[in-house]
Design an enzyme around this catalytic site. Structure first.
Site, PDB file in Angstrom:
ATOM      1  N   THR A 278      21.215   6.449  29.862  1.00  0.00           N
ATOM      2  CA  THR A 278      19.881   6.040  30.644  1.00  0.00           C
ATOM      3  C   THR A 278      18.839   4.607  29.886  1.00  0.00           C
ATOM      4  O   THR A 278      19.061   4.093  30.562  1.00  0.00           O
ATOM      5  CB  THR A 278      18.898   7.084  30.030  1.00  0.00           C
ATOM      6  OG1 THR A 278      17.210   6.794  30.600  1.00  0.00           O
ATOM      7  CG2 THR A 278      18.339   6.570  28.044  1.00  0.00           C
ATOM      8  N   LYS A 279      20.210   4.156  29.095  1.00  0.00           N
ATOM      9  CA  LYS A 279      19.554   2.916  28.817  1.00  0.00           C
ATOM     10  C   LYS A 279      19.982   1.233  29.948  1.00  0.00           C
ATOM     11  O   LYS A 279      19.819   0.538  29.275  1.00  0.00           O
ATOM     12  CB  LYS A 279      20.612   1.947  27.673  1.00  0.00           C
ATOM     13  CG  LYS A 279      20.251   2.625  26.399  1.00  0.00           C
ATOM     14  CD  LYS A 279      18.685   2.959  26.163  1.00  0.00           C
ATOM     15  CE  LYS A 279      18.715   4.115  24.721  1.00  0.00           C
ATOM     16  NZ  LYS A 279      17.277   3.739  23.594  1.00  0.00           N
ATOM     17  N   ASP A 280      21.074   2.399  30.743  1.00  0.00           N
ATOM     18  CA  ASP A 280      21.363   1.007  31.688  1.00  0.00           C
ATOM     19  C   ASP A 280      19.966   0.355  32.211  1.00  0.00           C
ATOM     20  O   ASP A 280      19.518  -0.419  32.866  1.00  0.00           O
ATOM     21  CB  ASP A 280      22.164   2.104  32.726  1.00  0.00           C
ATOM     22  CG  ASP A 280      23.219   2.030  32.691  1.00  0.00           C
ATOM     23  OD1 ASP A 280      23.821   1.395  31.941  1.00  0.00           O
ATOM     24  OD2 ASP A 280      23.970   2.380  33.625  1.00  0.00           O
TER      25      ASP A 280
ATOM     26  N   ALA B  92      18.220  -1.970  29.958  1.00  0.00           N
ATOM     27  CA  ALA B  92      18.762  -3.432  30.444  1.00  0.00           C
ATOM     28  C   ALA B  92      18.627  -3.728  31.160  1.00  0.00           C
ATOM     29  O   ALA B  92      18.174  -5.817  31.384  1.00  0.00           O
ATOM     30  CB  ALA B  92      20.488  -2.664  30.492  1.00  0.00           C
TER      31      ALA B  92
ATOM     32  N   THR C 267      22.411   1.072  24.434  1.00  0.00           N
ATOM     33  CA  THR C 267      21.925  -0.011  24.949  1.00  0.00           C
ATOM     34  C   THR C 267      22.824  -0.952  25.447  1.00  0.00           C
ATOM     35  O   THR C 267      23.229  -1.848  26.344  1.00  0.00           O
ATOM     36  CB  THR C 267      20.968  -0.078  24.092  1.00  0.00           C
ATOM     37  OG1 THR C 267      19.986   1.129  24.279  1.00  0.00           O
ATOM     38  CG2 THR C 267      19.817  -1.736  24.853  1.00  0.00           C
TER      39      THR C 267
END
Length: 345
Positions: free
Chosen positions: A47-49, A52, A79
């Site tokens: 989910t950190k895409d 970022a 992340t």
């Protein structure tokens, strides 16, 4: 080349619009309808895409980030991977301060993606100069032309999910969602999604998953930071020993805490029962789901969405390793091995 080819310009075009998958076997004894928002389908496998790309593009639009600059961040691994991936495409350098609790798989992935990695001791106070928070701040000061993403205290973290993940979940459930269950680390995911969903329907219940050894649950209930809550635990990317301002506690209705061992076994159960190869925090989310179901939180009409933050490939040397599980004292009569392996000679 023909303009009508069905292709993407680069991997960043694949971020978001992740699938919702019904949970069947693992929730078969629960009241309600349960769906997983599987963020491992992002190109960076987490989910950190989303944060970022959103934070970097906001920095670009404000003129803060210019070609050749350096991105610095504190990360448990996901992340950092996403930032390194975005940096490759956009032409930035990437320096990451990583907790020693992060799996060797994650650290190797960060190095492979061209990031310079500093591994910092996990079990020190957040204001200790050796902590990954303080190391990242120092690296930012020492590196000309750098920006510090600072996901724990950056409102763009939750904004990314308010603008993307929240609307996706609302549309995928056709507005029928009654409960959101999500792990809370930086708090950006649960806060951003929760705010969007509650704006559409204030009755949607937002439930956070916290770890034993973390301060988040008690802070939510009392608004007091209690250092006595802090002790070492193994789950990565869940809970905190500080209060991230990226967490909007007003959007969260309640927290439940989960154990390292239960979360590890549940992640393995998701693989064997649902065919979903997901990470440690996904196991934690469903472990919390079990507690909530036992408490009678859901009824037959409940539409429950559980966020699965990342992919299981980042935990091969941890929860998916029988050796690691045994070292932690987690292998018992419940599960002895993931599967039997026989070598043919």
């Amino acid at each position: 080349m023909k303009e009508d080819l069905h292709v993407y310009d680069n991997v960043l075009s694949l971020i978001g619009n992740t699938p919702m998958i019904k949970l069947n076997k693992i929730t078969s004894n629960y009241n309600g309808n349960f769906y997983a928002k599987v963020e491992g389908f992002n190109p960076g496998h987490s989910t950190k895409d989303r944060i970022a790309l959103h934070i970097i593009e906001e920095a670009e639009s404000r003129g803060i980030l210019k070609p050749g600059d350096t991105i610095v961040e504190t990360t448990s691994g996901n992340t950092g991977f996403s930032l390194a991936m975005v940096s490759i495409i956009k032409g930035y350098k990437c320096i990451l301060a990583v907790s020693s609790k992060s799996s060797p798989d994650k650290i190797d992935m960060l190095k492979t993606m061209g990031a310079k990695v500093y591994v910092c001791p996990a079990h020190v106070p957040s204001d200790d100069p050796r902590s990954y928070y303080e190391v990242a701040k120092r690296l930012h000061k020492e590196t000309p032309g750098s920006i510090y993403i600072n996901q724990y205290f950056n409102q763009l973290n939750s904004e990314a999910h308010y603008k993307s993940t929240g609307p996706e979940i609302w549309n995928q459930t056709e507005g029928k969602i009654t409960h959101l269950v999500a792990c809370s680390g930086t708090g950006g995911t649960i806060s951003g999604i929760g705010r969007y969903l509650k704006e559409q329907n204030s009755d949607v219940k937002v439930i956070g998953i916290d770890a034993y050894g973390s301060v988040l649950k008690k802070y939510h209930e009392t608004r007091e930071f209690d250092e006595n809550e802090i002790y070492p635990y193994r789950i990565e990317g869940l809970g905190k020993n500080l209060i991230p301002t990226a967490t909007d506690f007003d959007q969260i209705d309640r927290f439940v805490k989960v154990t390292d061992e239960g979360s590890a076994h549940t992640a393995r159960e998701l693989a064997s029962a649902e065919g979903l190869f997901v990470g440690y925090t996904s196991g934690a989310a469903v472990e919390g789901l079990k507690q909530l179901s036992e408490e009678g939180e859901f009824n037959k009409d409940s539409v429950v969405v559980v966020v699965f933050p990342d992919h299981g490939s980042r935990y091969m040397s941890k929860i998916y390793s029988d050796k690691w599980m045994e070292q932690q004292g987690f292998l018992d009569e419940k599960i002895t091995e993931i599967s039997e392996v026989e070598y043919v000679k």
